[in-house]
Design a protein around this motif. Structure first.
Motif, PDB file in Angstrom:
ATOM      1  N   MET A 272       0.863  -1.182   0.050  1.00 57.92           N
ATOM      2  CA  MET A 272      -0.060   0.143   0.029  1.00 57.92           C
ATOM      3  C   MET A 272       0.825   1.242  -0.121  1.00 57.92           C
ATOM      4  O   MET A 272       0.461   2.177  -0.245  1.00 57.92           O
ATOM      5  CB  MET A 272      -1.056   0.010   1.294  1.00 57.92           C
ATOM      6  N   ALA A 273       2.172   1.066   0.213  1.00 56.78           N
ATOM      7  CA  ALA A 273       3.095   2.203   0.424  1.00 56.78           C
ATOM      8  C   ALA A 273       3.106   3.221  -0.799  1.00 56.78           C
ATOM      9  O   ALA A 273       3.380   4.398  -1.097  1.00 56.78           O
ATOM     10  CB  ALA A 273       4.561   1.737   0.845  1.00 56.78           C
ATOM     11  N   GLY A 274       2.956   2.365  -1.963  1.00 50.41           N
ATOM     12  CA  GLY A 274       3.179   2.521  -3.477  1.00 50.41           C
ATOM     13  C   GLY A 274       1.947   2.576  -4.124  1.00 50.41           C
ATOM     14  O   GLY A 274       1.966   3.102  -5.343  1.00 50.41           O
ATOM     15  N   ALA A 275       0.810   2.436  -3.368  1.00 45.47           N
ATOM     16  CA  ALA A 275      -0.534   2.216  -4.096  1.00 45.47           C
ATOM     17  C   ALA A 275      -1.062   3.745  -4.433  1.00 45.47           C
ATOM     18  O   ALA A 275      -0.502   4.802  -3.763  1.00 45.47           O
ATOM     19  CB  ALA A 275      -1.443   1.693  -3.287  1.00 45.47           C
ATOM     20  N   SER A 276      -1.782   3.736  -5.484  1.00 43.23           N
ATOM     21  CA  SER A 276      -2.606   4.881  -5.708  1.00 43.23           C
ATOM     22  C   SER A 276      -3.542   5.364  -4.606  1.00 43.23           C
ATOM     23  O   SER A 276      -3.934   4.471  -3.920  1.00 43.23           O
ATOM     24  CB  SER A 276      -3.136   4.957  -7.055  1.00 43.23           C
ATOM     25  N   GLU A 277      -3.907   6.829  -4.704  1.00 44.25           N
ATOM     26  CA  GLU A 277      -5.040   7.152  -3.907  1.00 44.25           C
ATOM     27  C   GLU A 277      -6.241   6.620  -3.902  1.00 44.25           C
ATOM     28  O   GLU A 277      -7.063   6.088  -3.051  1.00 44.25           O
ATOM     29  CB  GLU A 277      -5.115   8.713  -3.877  1.00 44.25           C
ATOM     30  N   SER A 278      -6.643   6.275  -5.308  1.00 44.47           N
ATOM     31  CA  SER A 278      -7.816   5.435  -5.644  1.00 44.47           C
ATOM     32  C   SER A 278      -8.092   4.009  -4.856  1.00 44.47           C
ATOM     33  O   SER A 278      -9.091   3.557  -4.604  1.00 44.47           O
ATOM     34  CB  SER A 278      -8.294   5.492  -7.067  1.00 44.47           C
ATOM     35  N   VAL A 279      -6.740   3.440  -5.044  1.00 46.69           N
ATOM     36  CA  VAL A 279      -6.744   2.092  -4.196  1.00 46.69           C
ATOM     37  C   VAL A 279      -6.886   2.274  -2.869  1.00 46.69           C
ATOM     38  O   VAL A 279      -7.551   1.519  -2.268  1.00 46.69           O
ATOM     39  CB  VAL A 279      -5.273   1.365  -4.872  1.00 46.69           C
ATOM     40  N   ARG A 280      -6.371   3.286  -2.327  1.00 45.92           N
ATOM     41  CA  ARG A 280      -6.201   3.298  -0.721  1.00 45.92           C
ATOM     42  C   ARG A 280      -7.701   3.674  -0.181  1.00 45.92           C
ATOM     43  O   ARG A 280      -8.158   2.974   0.794  1.00 45.92           O
ATOM     44  CB  ARG A 280      -5.452   4.475  -0.379  1.00 45.92           C
ATOM     45  N   GLU A 281      -8.332   4.483  -1.193  1.00 52.96           N
ATOM     46  CA  GLU A 281      -9.771   4.904  -0.680  1.00 52.96           C
ATOM     47  C   GLU A 281     -10.926   3.838  -1.158  1.00 52.96           C
ATOM     48  O   GLU A 281     -12.180   3.937  -0.798  1.00 52.96           O
ATOM     49  CB  GLU A 281     -10.042   6.346  -1.444  1.00 52.96           C
ATOM     50  N   SER A 282     -10.514   2.953  -1.971  1.00 51.24           N
ATOM     51  CA  SER A 282     -11.662   1.976  -2.339  1.00 51.24           C
ATOM     52  C   SER A 282     -12.109   1.176  -1.150  1.00 51.24           C
ATOM     53  O   SER A 282     -11.629   1.005   0.024  1.00 51.24           O
ATOM     54  CB  SER A 282     -10.990   0.807  -3.246  1.00 51.24           C
ATOM     55  N   SER A 283     -13.389   0.662  -1.392  1.00 42.98           N
ATOM     56  CA  SER A 283     -13.891   0.128  -0.324  1.00 42.98           C
ATOM     57  C   SER A 283     -13.487  -1.486   0.046  1.00 42.98           C
ATOM     58  O   SER A 283     -13.624  -1.981   1.248  1.00 42.98           O
ATOM     59  CB  SER A 283     -15.658  -0.095  -0.493  1.00 42.98           C
ATOM     60  N   THR A 284     -12.763  -1.835  -0.954  1.00 42.15           N
ATOM     61  CA  THR A 284     -12.071  -3.213  -0.911  1.00 42.15           C
ATOM     62  C   THR A 284     -10.647  -2.953  -1.655  1.00 42.15           C
ATOM     63  O   THR A 284     -10.325  -3.270  -2.698  1.00 42.15           O
ATOM     64  CB  THR A 284     -12.905  -4.222  -1.701  1.00 42.15           C
ATOM     65  N   PRO A 285      -9.728  -2.255  -0.821  1.00 41.65           N
ATOM     66  CA  PRO A 285      -8.338  -1.912  -1.163  1.00 41.65           C
ATOM     67  C   PRO A 285      -7.608  -3.053  -1.881  1.00 41.65           C
ATOM     68  O   PRO A 285      -6.901  -2.773  -2.844  1.00 41.65           O
ATOM     69  CB  PRO A 285      -7.739  -1.515   0.008  1.00 41.65           C
ATOM     70  N   LEU A 286      -7.615  -4.422  -1.016  1.00 39.16           N
ATOM     71  CA  LEU A 286      -6.903  -5.352  -1.518  1.00 39.16           C
ATOM     72  C   LEU A 286      -7.135  -5.753  -3.035  1.00 39.16           C
ATOM     73  O   LEU A 286      -6.197  -6.078  -3.791  1.00 39.16           O
ATOM     74  CB  LEU A 286      -6.959  -6.554  -0.798  1.00 39.16           C
ATOM     75  N   ALA A 287      -8.639  -6.043  -3.280  1.00 35.69           N
ATOM     76  CA  ALA A 287      -8.950  -6.307  -4.555  1.00 35.69           C
ATOM     77  C   ALA A 287      -8.690  -5.130  -5.520  1.00 35.69           C
ATOM     78  O   ALA A 287      -7.985  -5.452  -6.555  1.00 35.69           O
ATOM     79  CB  ALA A 287     -10.521  -6.533  -4.667  1.00 35.69           C
ATOM     80  N   ALA A 288      -8.789  -3.841  -5.231  1.00 37.32           N
ATOM     81  CA  ALA A 288      -8.315  -2.907  -6.164  1.00 37.32           C
ATOM     82  C   ALA A 288      -7.001  -2.775  -6.269  1.00 37.32           C
ATOM     83  O   ALA A 288      -6.689  -2.531  -7.591  1.00 37.32           O
ATOM     84  CB  ALA A 288      -8.689  -1.657  -5.456  1.00 37.32           C
TER      85      ALA A 288
END
Length: 489
Positions: A272-288
């Motif tokens: 998650m350190a390198g993930a985009s903001e949209s991924v972090r704010e997703s309701s299912t971040p891991l799947a995103a």
């Protein structure tokens, strides 16, 4: 020399107070499966670590889960001596009944019922949500369907009720197979996640640093990931060797879950350190995250793994809830139908059908009143954690009192019990004062319900004390047990 006095209380009962259940049949593996599935380490490892990472950052998340593991291990060490001496069906509630009076025990029973029922509702809702999300990850649809979720919840509840009524061995095997599959899938995905983000391996940089994130509040959230490990105590009467298998399950289950959580929080923190903001704010971040990495198949497998893990969790939690209701029925606290066992299948059929129906209504009503399923899963998991932790406090305080009555109390147990109970109370206080407004409502609902039940119990006890005379039943040794011993047949 005069002969010793004859005991006034018989050492062997004519029949066990929990007769009707399949006594002394479950092997150790089935007992462990109950505790492991109630925790749902596979599903929880994909949900809870992200809450802690967001609140505390990567490195502090490791500290939070390690601290939570230590706290839960102390709880297990407090419960273990009681599990080595008394075989119960009501779980921690029945231990408290042996140490204190009926009033304290029944308040503990309510706390346990809230814990088991709430996590069952959350589990069924998660089954519907993540099964539906498989279609989203596969690109079939773009949104969660309320109708599809409702159908999945109903089907899952029917399957659960059928399996549990068929027999405790059947449900134990199903729970074991489902959770093992889910654990294997989730561990493989976490290892792959760490490997594919090996440019910063185990660096644990802050994925989404929150300067206001509190380590104390993160510990509270991390502790909630371990609750349910004690549910094997509700199978004491049905376990083949209860005084060995249940205490072992109490110790090994949190350790197994702790290893999985530490792997999950480490890999997810780095990813998650390198993930985009949209991924972090997703309701299912891991799947995103898997979808953003170009791995839709991994996202689908993740959703399937989470759904199956929470299905096993719901089944194990309803199993434990049913046995608390069964005990209360045998004690005539609630209608005696709850304490009835099926003559042929030897399962609490009525209590199982009732509990599964009520639990299934939870997510259905929540959805049809317009609730957000992601928030619903989180809210019911929070409520369940409060119920569990309340019963843990009572059980920790009951341990030294029960062992003192048996003449077996030791100073280390006394110190550990009071210290652990105090630590849990502090964690509950921190959670109530430091959580956001939504969670504070959940805290108020829980503590308010406990207060109402406590007042009701005190009032009823003052007017009709005889009504509580049967509280505290457990699986007593009977004549058939003695006659079944080698050399006595």
């Amino acid at each position: 020399m005069p002969s010793p006095p004859v005991p006034s209380v018989p050492l062997i009962a004519d029949e066990s107070p929990v007769r009707g259940l399949t006594r002394r049949q479950l092997p150790f593996v089935a007992v462990v499966a109950q505790s492991v599935a109630a925790i749902a380490p596979a599903g929880t490892s994909a949900v809870t670590p992200l809450f802690v990472i967001v609140a505390a950052g990567g490195a502090r998340s490791i500290a939070a889960f390690l601290t939570a593991l230590v706290v839960i291990m102390f709880v297990a060490l407090c419960i273990r001596p009681m599990a080595q001496r008394v075989a119960v069906v009501g779980g921690l509630y029945s231990y408290v009944a042996q140490a204190y009076d009926a009033r304290t025990a029944l308040v503990t029973a309510w706390s346990a019922v809230v814990g088991y029922a709430s996590v069952s509702v959350a589990g069924l809702m998660a089954v519907g949500l993540y099964t539906n999300h498989v279609a989203i990850s596969a690109g079939v649809t773009q949104r969660v369907s309320q109708v599809a979720m409702s159908v999945i919840v109903v089907l899952a509840a029917v399957v659960m009720a059928f399996v549990m009524i068929r027999g405790v061995k059947v449900s134990a095997v199903v729970i074991l197979c489902i959770e093992l599959l889910a654990v294997v899938v989730m561990v493989a995905l976490m290892l792959w996640l760490g490997y594919t983000h090996r440019d910063q391996p185990w660096r644990l940089s802050d994925a989404h640093p929150n300067p206001d994130g509190s380590l104390a509040l993160s510990v509270v959230v991390a502790v909630s990931a371990f609750v349910g490990f004690e549910s094997s105590t509700t199978l004491s009467a049905e376990a083949r060797r209860p005084f060995r298998s249940v205490p072992r399950a109490l110790l090994w289950t949190p350790l197994l879950a702790g290893v999985i959580y530490l792997l999950a929080v480490s890999s997810q923190s780095a990813a998650m350190a390198g993930a985009s903001e949209s991924v972090r704010e997703s309701s299912t971040p891991l799947a995103a995250l898997f979808l953003s990495d170009g791995s839709p198949a991994a996202a689908v497998i993740l959703d399937v793994g989470i759904a199956t893990s929470f299905l096993a969790c719901a089944m194990a939690s309803v199993n434990a809830l049913v046995r608390v209701l069964f005990t209360l029925g045998r004690e005539h606290i609630i209608p005696k139908q709850f304490g009835a066992a099926h003559r042929r299948l030897h399962t609490p059929a009525f209590a199982t059908a009732f509990a599964t129906s009520v639990v299934a209504l939870g997510p259905l009503m929540f959805l049809w009143f317009g609730g957000d399923p992601e928030e619903g899963v989180r809210d019911f998991l929070t409520l369940s954690a409060l119920g569990y932790m309340g019963s843990y406090v009572a059980a920790c305080l009951a341990a030294p009192r029960l062992l003192r009555r048996m003449g077996e109390l030791t100073r280390p147990l006394l110190v550990a019990s009071w210290g652990t109970a105090s630590g849990l109370v502090i964690l509950l206080g921190l959670g109530a004062t430091m959580s956001d407004s939504g969670d504070r409502v959940t805290f108020l609902c829980f503590f308010g319900s406990v207060a109402v039940v406590a007042i009701a119990v005190v009032v009823i006890y003052a007017r009709w004390p005889a009504r509580f005379a049967r509280v505290g039943v457990f699986d007593e040794t009977n004549r058939d047990d003695v006659l079944a011993l080698p050399g006595l047949r």
